[in-house]
Design a protein around this motif. Structure first.
Motif, PDB file in Angstrom:
ATOM      1  N   ALA A 222       0.957  -1.350   0.242  1.00 18.95           N
ATOM      2  CA  ALA A 222      -0.271  -0.145   0.348  1.00 18.95           C
ATOM      3  C   ALA A 222       0.837   1.224  -0.056  1.00 18.95           C
ATOM      4  O   ALA A 222       2.095   1.348   0.505  1.00 18.95           O
ATOM      5  CB  ALA A 222      -1.328   0.162   1.224  1.00 18.95           C
ATOM      6  N   LYS A 223       0.053   2.518  -0.141  1.00 16.74           N
ATOM      7  CA  LYS A 223       0.847   3.574  -0.187  1.00 16.74           C
ATOM      8  C   LYS A 223       1.897   4.284   1.490  1.00 16.74           C
ATOM      9  O   LYS A 223       2.714   4.287   0.713  1.00 16.74           O
ATOM     10  CB  LYS A 223      -0.331   4.444  -0.515  1.00 16.74           C
ATOM     11  CG  LYS A 223       0.660   5.905  -0.817  1.00 16.74           C
ATOM     12  CD  LYS A 223      -0.372   6.902  -0.358  1.00 16.74           C
ATOM     13  CE  LYS A 223      -0.050   8.365  -0.783  1.00 16.74           C
ATOM     14  NZ  LYS A 223      -1.042   9.250  -0.849  1.00 16.74           N
ATOM     15  N   GLU A 224       1.731   3.260   2.211  1.00 18.23           N
ATOM     16  CA  GLU A 224       2.101   3.977   3.471  1.00 18.23           C
ATOM     17  C   GLU A 224       3.461   2.781   3.301  1.00 18.23           C
ATOM     18  O   GLU A 224       4.741   3.543   4.202  1.00 18.23           O
ATOM     19  CB  GLU A 224       1.761   3.494   4.635  1.00 18.23           C
ATOM     20  CG  GLU A 224      -0.050   4.344   5.122  1.00 18.23           C
ATOM     21  CD  GLU A 224      -1.196   4.254   4.001  1.00 18.23           C
ATOM     22  OE1 GLU A 224      -0.793   3.010   3.367  1.00 18.23           O
ATOM     23  OE2 GLU A 224      -2.420   5.312   3.847  1.00 18.23           O
ATOM     24  N   LYS A 225       3.402   1.352   3.398  1.00 16.34           N
ATOM     25  CA  LYS A 225       4.171   0.677   3.441  1.00 16.34           C
ATOM     26  C   LYS A 225       6.189   1.477   2.006  1.00 16.34           C
ATOM     27  O   LYS A 225       6.783   1.416   2.329  1.00 16.34           O
ATOM     28  CB  LYS A 225       4.267  -0.157   2.926  1.00 16.34           C
ATOM     29  CG  LYS A 225       3.160  -1.119   4.105  1.00 16.34           C
ATOM     30  CD  LYS A 225       3.250  -3.031   3.148  1.00 16.34           C
ATOM     31  CE  LYS A 225       2.755  -3.126   4.573  1.00 16.34           C
ATOM     32  NZ  LYS A 225       3.144  -3.641   5.864  1.00 16.34           N
ATOM     33  N   LEU A 226       4.914   2.048   0.530  1.00 13.26           N
ATOM     34  CA  LEU A 226       6.380   2.338  -0.243  1.00 13.26           C
ATOM     35  C   LEU A 226       6.959   3.512   0.519  1.00 13.26           C
ATOM     36  O   LEU A 226       8.072   3.745  -0.257  1.00 13.26           O
ATOM     37  CB  LEU A 226       5.048   2.773  -1.353  1.00 13.26           C
ATOM     38  CG  LEU A 226       4.434   1.459  -2.581  1.00 13.26           C
ATOM     39  CD1 LEU A 226       3.869   2.208  -3.528  1.00 13.26           C
ATOM     40  CD2 LEU A 226       5.252   0.373  -3.402  1.00 13.26           C
ATOM     41  N   SER A 401      -6.177   0.380  -6.785  1.00 15.60           N
ATOM     42  CA  SER A 401      -6.956   2.192  -6.810  1.00 15.60           C
ATOM     43  C   SER A 401      -5.682   3.169  -7.170  1.00 15.60           C
ATOM     44  O   SER A 401      -5.957   4.165  -7.192  1.00 15.60           O
ATOM     45  CB  SER A 401      -6.526   2.158  -4.840  1.00 15.60           C
ATOM     46  OG  SER A 401      -5.108   1.769  -4.175  1.00 15.60           O
ATOM     47  N   GLY A 402      -4.594   2.080  -7.818  1.00 12.89           N
ATOM     48  CA  GLY A 402      -3.007   3.219  -8.435  1.00 12.89           C
ATOM     49  C   GLY A 402      -2.011   3.562  -7.726  1.00 12.89           C
ATOM     50  O   GLY A 402      -1.745   4.246  -8.385  1.00 12.89           O
ATOM     51  N   ASP A 403      -2.048   3.598  -5.713  1.00 14.56           N
ATOM     52  CA  ASP A 403      -1.369   3.923  -5.553  1.00 14.56           C
ATOM     53  C   ASP A 403      -0.388   2.762  -4.742  1.00 14.56           C
ATOM     54  O   ASP A 403       0.440   3.663  -4.199  1.00 14.56           O
ATOM     55  CB  ASP A 403      -1.890   5.345  -4.038  1.00 14.56           C
ATOM     56  CG  ASP A 403      -2.988   4.224  -3.882  1.00 14.56           C
ATOM     57  OD1 ASP A 403      -3.460   3.505  -3.687  1.00 14.56           O
ATOM     58  OD2 ASP A 403      -3.853   5.253  -2.638  1.00 14.56           O
ATOM     59  N   GLY A 404      -0.615   1.734  -5.269  1.00 15.32           N
ATOM     60  CA  GLY A 404      -0.010   0.803  -4.354  1.00 15.32           C
ATOM     61  C   GLY A 404       0.281   0.324  -5.534  1.00 15.32           C
ATOM     62  O   GLY A 404       0.051   0.459  -6.689  1.00 15.32           O
ATOM     63  N   ILE A 405       0.963  -1.003  -4.830  1.00 15.61           N
ATOM     64  CA  ILE A 405       1.582  -2.018  -5.569  1.00 15.61           C
ATOM     65  C   ILE A 405       1.617  -3.599  -5.652  1.00 15.61           C
ATOM     66  O   ILE A 405       1.024  -3.451  -4.333  1.00 15.61           O
ATOM     67  CB  ILE A 405       3.263  -2.282  -6.221  1.00 15.61           C
ATOM     68  CG1 ILE A 405       3.558  -0.818  -6.518  1.00 15.61           C
ATOM     69  CG2 ILE A 405       3.788  -3.455  -6.754  1.00 15.61           C
ATOM     70  CD1 ILE A 405       5.237  -0.539  -7.135  1.00 15.61           C
ATOM     71  N   GLU A 406       1.073  -4.272  -6.829  1.00 18.02           N
ATOM     72  CA  GLU A 406       0.677  -5.575  -6.099  1.00 18.02           C
ATOM     73  C   GLU A 406       1.358  -6.656  -6.589  1.00 18.02           C
ATOM     74  O   GLU A 406       2.084  -6.553  -8.008  1.00 18.02           O
ATOM     75  CB  GLU A 406      -0.240  -5.999  -6.424  1.00 18.02           C
ATOM     76  CG  GLU A 406      -1.685  -5.157  -6.488  1.00 18.02           C
ATOM     77  CD  GLU A 406      -2.827  -5.604  -7.037  1.00 18.02           C
ATOM     78  OE1 GLU A 406      -2.731  -6.836  -7.729  1.00 18.02           O
ATOM     79  OE2 GLU A 406      -4.347  -5.348  -6.639  1.00 18.02           O
ATOM     80  N   ALA A 407       2.460  -6.846  -5.916  1.00 19.75           N
ATOM     81  CA  ALA A 407       3.469  -8.392  -6.272  1.00 19.75           C
ATOM     82  C   ALA A 407       3.237  -9.460  -6.456  1.00 19.75           C
ATOM     83  O   ALA A 407       3.111 -10.148  -5.076  1.00 19.75           O
ATOM     84  CB  ALA A 407       4.843  -8.329  -5.292  1.00 19.75           C
ATOM     85  N   ILE A 408       3.509 -10.022  -7.780  1.00 19.47           N
ATOM     86  CA  ILE A 408       2.573 -11.645  -7.954  1.00 19.47           C
ATOM     87  C   ILE A 408       3.717 -12.334  -7.428  1.00 19.47           C
ATOM     88  O   ILE A 408       4.923 -11.922  -8.729  1.00 19.47           O
ATOM     89  CB  ILE A 408       2.044 -12.121  -8.353  1.00 19.47           C
ATOM     90  CG1 ILE A 408       0.667 -11.106  -8.555  1.00 19.47           C
ATOM     91  CG2 ILE A 408       1.619 -13.581  -9.101  1.00 19.47           C
ATOM     92  CD1 ILE A 408       0.834 -10.162  -9.379  1.00 19.47           C
TER      93      ILE A 408
END
Length: 438
Positions: A222-226, A401-408
């Motif tokens: 999420a944005k906070e972790k980034l 949402s566009g403000d985070g990153i999903e890592a598979i």
């Protein structure tokens, strides 16, 4: 999703118009030749709405609409309806068609996505390794209806012909056709003119050397972790990282975990760790329009090496950034007719096969609007992918949402469990992120 997926039908969808004789042979570039013949699976999930539901008539209409629009799209993207010839250097654009599978699953879509188990969701797409079989279709689609009326559209495109940018060009065109739009995007099939095919008599795509069972799991940064990761990359004494990107910090964090776990398992061994990050060549040439609309595997791997036993997080960000920046206009120009890229690629494969390096492969799809693929029934509420190869790897996509990153992530089970615990611990304290997980 414990319920099994029941296949209802299989058929071949051919282009709506026959491919002209003079377009029947498409030469592959040497970048295509070096790509794995496996499928690149992407599974999109769509909610039920008032237009759908348990009504079988609606489902038949949806299926027919997808098939017809796929047929129309394959007329424009005619190589995707062809087959790879025996020596792997030419696509026979023979209109053999794409595979279309329709299935049902007695499960609720929301339940399947609540705590998604990627190993089970993989069954909503064609087998990724099926693309390696002789005469395999270059496109395989699996449409699955859930008991609630929601659906999954699993699309597999052979990596031998397309990278993510090319797949997205095709998917957006198919979705537009399904919505009733007549315009198709402009693209070029001239990649082989820039990177002509080479003779690789003894070459086989690397399959990896990891003997442990590879599992797939999705994590959300999420944005906070980034923001915490960016602070950890820039704040320590000795760091020269400026304005790190989201992709750089997430990749470096996962690579650091990979290194720390490997070192903890064998503290006496001196290992070289390698991160491979494909770089999209489009827009990196001068003028930038040269490769902008090219269809094919228009990418080169940026290779980052790290030899230290305990890698500091900011050092790994630096190594990744340097490797990616190396793939510039000059590098690309030399690679068109020279051997600079091929020599580096060959060295990497040799080291991997000899067990001299520990490889973690990355791919960033963050620049592509995967959550915008709308076939006229709304945008996807979720998506997933997986690797068909037994190597540690990670695919990054923008969150919905566009403000985070999903890592598979594709890694051995034990590694994934440790990584999950480390992601939960990400905070705004740089020392915590930079500390070893061993």
């Amino acid at each position: 999703m414990e319920a099994s997926v029941q296949v209802i039908s299989k058929e071949i969808i051919k282009p709506s118009s026959e491919t002209p004789t003079h377009l029947r042979k498409l030469k592959l570039s040497y970048l295509d030749q070096l790509s794995s013949p496996t499928y690149v699976p992407i599974i999109f999930f769509y909610e039920a709405d008032e237009l759908r539901g348990l009504n079988s008539t609606n489902q038949i209409q949806i299926s027919q609409q997808l098939k017809q629009s796929l047929s129309n799209t394959l007329t424009v993207f005619y190589p995707l309806a062809g087959r790879i010839d025996q020596d792997g250097s030419v696509i026979d654009c023979n209109d053999a068609g794409a595979e279309f599978i329709e299935a049902r699953v007695q499960a609720q879509l929301n339940d399947a996505l609540q705590e998604p188990i990627i190993e089970q969701l993989k069954h909503l797409a064609a087998d990724a390794t099926a693309g390696t079989l002789p005469g395999a279709a270059l496109v395989a689609v699996k449409l699955t209806f859930f008991a609630c009326g929601g659906m999954a559209i699993g699309v597999c495109v052979s990596h031998k012909l397309a990278d993510c940018a090319s797949v997205m060009t095709f998917l957006n065109a198919w979705a537009a056709s399904c919505r009733g739009e007549a315009e198709f995007p402009r693209f070029s099939l001239d990649l082989a003119n820039y990177f002509p095919a080479r003779e690789f008599p003894d070459y086989h795509s690397p399959r990896g050397t990891n003997e442990n069972k590879i599992v797939t799991k999705r994590f959300v940064f999420a944005k906070e972790k980034l923001e915490a990761l960016k602070q950890a990359a820039t704040s320590p004494s000795g760091s020269n990282v400026k304005n790190p990107t989201r992709v750089e910090v997430v990749s470096a964090f996962i690579w650091k975990h990979f290194i720390d776990v490997a070192n903890s398992e064998n503290r006496d061994a001196k290992k070289t760790f390698v991160a491979a990050h494909p770089v999209n060549l489009r827009g990196r040439t001068i003028p930038p329009l040269v490769l902008e609309n090219i269809f094919g595997n228009c990418t080169m791997g940026a290779i980052a090496f790290f030899n230290a036993s305990n890698g500091e997080f900011h050092d790994l960000v630096t190594q990744l950034r340097s490797a990616i920046k190396k793939v510039n206009e000059d590098y690309i120009t030399k690679a068109r007719t020279g051997d600079n890229f091929l020599n580096e690629f060959s060295k990497l494969v040799t080291l991997l096969m000899n067990g001299e390096i520990e490889l973690c492969a990355f791919a960033s799809w963050c620049g592509f609007p995967l959550y915008e693929v709308d076939y006229s029934w709304g945008k996807p509420i979720s998506l997933c992918t997986s690797s068909g190869l037994p190597v540690s790897s990670c695919t990054l996509v923008n969150s919905r949402s566009g403000d985070g990153i999903e890592a598979i992530i594709n890694m051995p089970q034990d590694n994934v469990e440790i990584l999950e615990s480390q992601i939960k611990l990400i905070s705004s304290t740089p020392t915590q992120i930079n500390s070893s997980t061993s």
